[in-house]
Scaffold this motif. Structure first.
Motif, PDB file in Angstrom:
ATOM      1  N   CYS A 191       0.826  -1.203   0.000  1.00 44.94           N
ATOM      2  CA  CYS A 191       0.000   0.000   0.000  1.00 44.94           C
ATOM      3  C   CYS A 191       0.863   1.256   0.000  1.00 44.94           C
ATOM      4  CB  CYS A 191      -0.925   0.009   1.206  1.00 44.94           C
ATOM      5  SG  CYS A 191      -0.090   0.130   2.790  1.00 44.94           S
ATOM      6  N   PHE A 192       0.214   2.383  -0.293  1.00 37.04           N
ATOM      7  CA  PHE A 192       0.841   3.691  -0.158  1.00 37.04           C
ATOM      8  C   PHE A 192      -0.223   4.702   0.224  1.00 37.04           C
ATOM      9  CE2 PHE A 192      -0.410   3.366  -4.570  1.00 37.04           C
ATOM     10  CZ  PHE A 192      -0.895   4.618  -4.886  1.00 37.04           C
ATOM     11  N   ASN A 193       0.199   5.790   0.844  1.00 38.27           N
ATOM     12  CA  ASN A 193      -0.723   6.817   1.308  1.00 38.27           C
ATOM     13  C   ASN A 193      -1.207   7.666   0.142  1.00 38.27           C
ATOM     14  OD1 ASN A 193      -0.146   5.882   3.868  1.00 38.27           O
ATOM     15  ND2 ASN A 193       1.319   7.486   4.312  1.00 38.27           N
ATOM     16  N   ALA A 194      -2.519   7.914   0.121  1.00 37.72           N
ATOM     17  CA  ALA A 194      -3.101   8.728  -0.953  1.00 37.72           C
ATOM     18  C   ALA A 194      -4.054   9.794  -0.425  1.00 37.72           C
ATOM     19  CB  ALA A 194      -3.835   7.830  -1.946  1.00 37.72           C
ATOM     20  N   GLY A 195      -4.144   9.933   0.876  1.00 35.86           N
ATOM     21  CA  GLY A 195      -5.018  10.957   1.412  1.00 35.86           C
ATOM     22  C   GLY A 195      -5.044  10.939   2.925  1.00 35.86           C
ATOM     23  N   VAL A 196      -5.737  11.918   3.469  1.00 38.61           N
ATOM     24  CA  VAL A 196      -5.883  12.032   4.917  1.00 38.61           C
ATOM     25  C   VAL A 196      -7.316  12.454   5.238  1.00 38.61           C
ATOM     26  CG1 VAL A 196      -5.045  14.424   4.983  1.00 38.61           C
ATOM     27  CG2 VAL A 196      -4.835  13.000   7.007  1.00 38.61           C
ATOM     28  N   LEU A 197      -7.860  11.852   6.289  1.00 40.54           N
ATOM     29  CA  LEU A 197      -9.179  12.197   6.830  1.00 40.54           C
ATOM     30  C   LEU A 197      -8.961  12.887   8.168  1.00 40.54           C
ATOM     31  CD1 LEU A 197     -10.917   8.743   6.471  1.00 40.54           C
ATOM     32  CD2 LEU A 197     -11.740  10.834   5.418  1.00 40.54           C
ATOM     33  N   VAL A 198      -9.616  14.017   8.389  1.00 36.87           N
ATOM     34  CA  VAL A 198      -9.469  14.746   9.652  1.00 36.87           C
ATOM     35  C   VAL A 198     -10.851  15.039  10.219  1.00 36.87           C
ATOM     36  CG1 VAL A 198      -8.671  16.901  10.718  1.00 36.87           C
ATOM     37  CG2 VAL A 198      -7.254  15.754   9.002  1.00 36.87           C
ATOM     38  N   ALA A 252     -13.052  16.439   7.042  1.00 37.69           N
ATOM     39  CA  ALA A 252     -12.584  16.711   5.678  1.00 37.69           C
ATOM     40  C   ALA A 252     -11.620  15.629   5.250  1.00 37.69           C
ATOM     41  CB  ALA A 252     -11.901  18.075   5.591  1.00 37.69           C
ATOM     42  N   ALA A 253     -11.523  15.466   3.961  1.00 35.69           N
ATOM     43  CA  ALA A 253     -10.524  14.565   3.373  1.00 35.69           C
ATOM     44  C   ALA A 253      -9.818  15.338   2.275  1.00 35.69           C
ATOM     45  CB  ALA A 253     -11.183  13.322   2.799  1.00 35.69           C
ATOM     46  N   ARG A 254      -8.516  15.152   2.202  1.00 33.69           N
ATOM     47  CA  ARG A 254      -7.722  15.686   1.099  1.00 33.69           C
ATOM     48  C   ARG A 254      -6.949  14.510   0.525  1.00 33.69           C
ATOM     49  NH1 ARG A 254     -10.620  18.968   2.549  1.00 33.69           N
ATOM     50  NH2 ARG A 254     -10.308  21.170   2.906  1.00 33.69           N
ATOM     51  N   THR A 255      -6.928  14.420  -0.781  1.00 25.18           N
ATOM     52  CA  THR A 255      -6.280  13.278  -1.420  1.00 25.18           C
ATOM     53  C   THR A 255      -5.285  13.719  -2.477  1.00 25.18           C
ATOM     54  OG1 THR A 255      -8.007  13.036  -3.092  1.00 25.18           O
ATOM     55  CG2 THR A 255      -8.318  11.824  -1.030  1.00 25.18           C
ATOM     56  N   HIS A 256      -4.356  12.828  -2.748  1.00 22.20           N
ATOM     57  CA  HIS A 256      -3.379  13.018  -3.821  1.00 22.20           C
ATOM     58  C   HIS A 256      -2.966  11.613  -4.288  1.00 22.20           C
ATOM     59  CE1 HIS A 256       0.049  14.408  -6.115  1.00 22.20           C
ATOM     60  NE2 HIS A 256       0.757  13.475  -5.497  1.00 22.20           N
ATOM     61  N   LEU A 257      -3.311  11.274  -5.512  1.00 27.36           N
ATOM     62  CA  LEU A 257      -2.974   9.957  -6.039  1.00 27.36           C
ATOM     63  C   LEU A 257      -1.689  10.046  -6.858  1.00 27.36           C
ATOM     64  CD1 LEU A 257      -3.632   6.981  -6.460  1.00 27.36           C
ATOM     65  CD2 LEU A 257      -4.979   7.650  -8.460  1.00 27.36           C
ATOM     66  N   ASP A 258      -0.685   9.306  -6.430  1.00 28.51           N
ATOM     67  CA  ASP A 258       0.575   9.196  -7.164  1.00 28.51           C
ATOM     68  C   ASP A 258       0.419   8.016  -8.134  1.00 28.51           C
ATOM     69  OD1 ASP A 258       3.177   8.570  -8.061  1.00 28.51           O
ATOM     70  OD2 ASP A 258       4.071   9.301  -6.194  1.00 28.51           O
ATOM     71  N   GLU A 259       0.092   8.339  -9.376  1.00 29.11           N
ATOM     72  CA  GLU A 259      -0.158   7.294 -10.374  1.00 29.11           C
ATOM     73  C   GLU A 259       1.053   6.404 -10.600  1.00 29.11           C
ATOM     74  OE1 GLU A 259      -1.968   8.373 -14.094  1.00 29.11           O
ATOM     75  OE2 GLU A 259      -3.276   9.831 -13.101  1.00 29.11           O
ATOM     76  N   SER A 260       2.254   6.968 -10.529  1.00 36.53           N
ATOM     77  CA  SER A 260       3.448   6.145 -10.761  1.00 36.53           C
ATOM     78  C   SER A 260       3.594   5.075  -9.677  1.00 36.53           C
ATOM     79  CB  SER A 260       4.708   7.010 -10.863  1.00 36.53           C
ATOM     80  OG  SER A 260       4.939   7.707  -9.663  1.00 36.53           O
TER      81      SER A 260
END
Length: 127
Positions: free
Chosen positions: A23-30, A39-47
């Motif tokens: 797995c890898f981190n793709a977001g955070v829930l606060v 809120a959730a903010r996400t960032h998907l690293d496609e590579s």
């Protein structure tokens, strides 16, 4: 007290192949109860995604991450959770699941600004 409130957070992890457990981190829930904030903010690293699974459904993973953001936002974007309070939406999102996008364990901290904390955690733990 110095004007800071308790908040909870969990990372959103992408697990492209459940059977492998990578797995890898793709977001955070606060969530901050004192501010009725979730809120959730996400960032998907496609590579990273494609390195773990060259056949991964990038569009599907993006849609799953957007769905989490929608539930946090409430309203029409939250679907069935539209009328739930912030805490209930957070608890539903952190429930263990066996899907490609999974929540990690919940951690706590203190903050005066939950929105800024969400961005700080995204930069620190995801990007």
């Amino acid at each position: 007290m110095n004007g800071r409130d308790v908040f909870e957070y969990a990372l959103l992890r992408v697990v492209p192949r459940i059977e492998r457990g990578e797995c890898f981190n793709a977001g955070v829930l606060v969530y901050c109860r004192a501010h009725s904030f979730v809120a959730a903010r996400t960032h998907l690293d496609e590579s990273k995604l494609l390195a773990l699974d060259p056949d991964a459904d990038v569009t599907g993973v993006r849609a799953a991450l957007r769905a989490v953001e929608g539930v946090c936002a409430g309203g029409k974007a939250a679907g069935q959770a539209a009328h739930d309070d912030a805490g209930r939406r957070f608890r539903w999102l952190i429930a263990p699941r066996s899907t490609v996008v999974q929540p990690g364990p919940v951690h706590t901290g203190l903050t005066a600004d939950p929105e800024a904390e969400t961005e700080r955690l995204l930069q620190l733990l995801v990007r």
